[in-house]
Design a protein around this motif. Structure first.
Motif, short mmCIF file in Angstrom:
data_model
loop_
_atom_site.label_atom_id
_atom_site.label_comp_id
_atom_site.label_asym_id
_atom_site.label_seq_id
_atom_site.Cartn_x
_atom_site.Cartn_y
_atom_site.Cartn_z
N TYR A 1 0.85 -1.19 0.00
CA TYR A 1 0.00 0.00 0.00
C TYR A 1 0.87 1.23 0.00
N ALA A 2 0.26 2.33 -0.37
CA ALA A 2 0.90 3.63 -0.26
C ALA A 2 0.05 4.45 0.69
N GLY A 3 0.72 5.17 1.55
CA GLY A 3 0.01 6.03 2.50
C GLY A 3 0.68 7.38 2.54
N ALA A 4 0.09 8.27 3.28
CA ALA A 4 0.65 9.61 3.42
C ALA A 4 2.07 9.54 3.96
N TYR A 5 2.97 10.28 3.34
CA TYR A 5 4.33 10.36 3.87
C TYR A 5 4.32 11.16 5.17
N ARG A 6 3.62 12.25 5.18
CA ARG A 6 3.37 13.09 6.36
C ARG A 6 1.96 13.64 6.22
N THR A 7 1.36 14.05 7.32
CA THR A 7 -0.04 14.47 7.28
C THR A 7 -0.26 15.94 6.96
N ARG B 1 0.82 16.53 0.48
CA ARG B 1 -0.30 15.76 -0.07
C ARG B 1 0.03 15.01 -1.37
N SER B 2 1.08 15.38 -2.06
CA SER B 2 1.44 14.70 -3.31
C SER B 2 2.55 13.68 -3.13
N THR B 3 2.95 13.44 -1.89
CA THR B 3 4.03 12.49 -1.59
C THR B 3 3.47 11.32 -0.78
N VAL B 4 3.82 10.12 -1.19
CA VAL B 4 3.38 8.91 -0.49
C VAL B 4 4.59 8.08 -0.07
#
Length: 180
Positions: A69-75, A80-83
């Motif tokens: 899976y890919a998730g948020a790199y930071r919140t 928002r464009s980085t996973v």
């Protein structure tokens, strides 16, 4: 080996939980010390999907061989464009192309969703297979955090890698800022 890559389903959670439990108990891909319950894993999966991120499985003959899976790199909204990717393969399926199939499909999914950068935070400098897999699919080494975690009686480092996706940083993001 013919591997089917597909979106994960709730019915996959027993296999996902078992694969992750093995990784937590015996490996260094995760710095968790105790395997989470199926209920916890269901909540984590739901959070990924609710956030609009991909969560996929590799299956052969009805058996789940791995998941990614890919998730948020930071919140924070600027990220928002980085996973960040996560890939786990069942011990019996390791070294058979399952990780490559999962990561390749995950990259395609992330590009289709217009993410611009994917980050790999690889547990342990001795994870040569994971490092080589990421490098073979276009990831570049960014750096290493030396001795950042302690597990299995030793200090572990994390290897940081990144890969640009789609338009990369050549154009502004198109992903909306999440409400909340």
């Amino acid at each position: 080996m013919t591997i089917l890559i597909r979106p994960s389903a709730e019915s996959d959670l027993d296999a996902i939980t078992a694969i992750y439990a093995h990784a937590v108990t015996y490996g260094t891909a995760s710095f968790e010390l105790d395997p989470p319950s199926r209920t916890e894993m269901a909540g984590r999966r739901a959070a990924i999907l609710d956030g609009g991120y991909p969560y996929i499985v590799a299956e052969k003959d009805g058996t789940i061989l791995g998941y990614a899976y890919a998730g948020a790199y930071r919140t924070r909204p600027a990220y928002r464009s980085t996973v960040e990717d996560s890939i786990y393969v069942a011990p019996s399926a390791q070294g058979k192309g399952v990780g490559r199939a999962l990561l390749g499909a995950l990259l395609d999914e992330c590009e289709a969703l217009d993410f611009r950068l994917i980050v790999a935070v690889i547990g342990d400098e001795d994870s040569h297979g994971s490092i080589a897999l990421h490098r073979s699919l276009g990831f570049e080494l960014v750096g290493v955090f030396k001795g950042i975690g302690y597990k299995h009686g030793r200090w572990l480092s994390t290897v940081l890698m990144e890969r640009r996706l789609g338009h990369g940083i050549e154009a502004p993001p198109t992903r909306p800022i999440a409400a909340g």
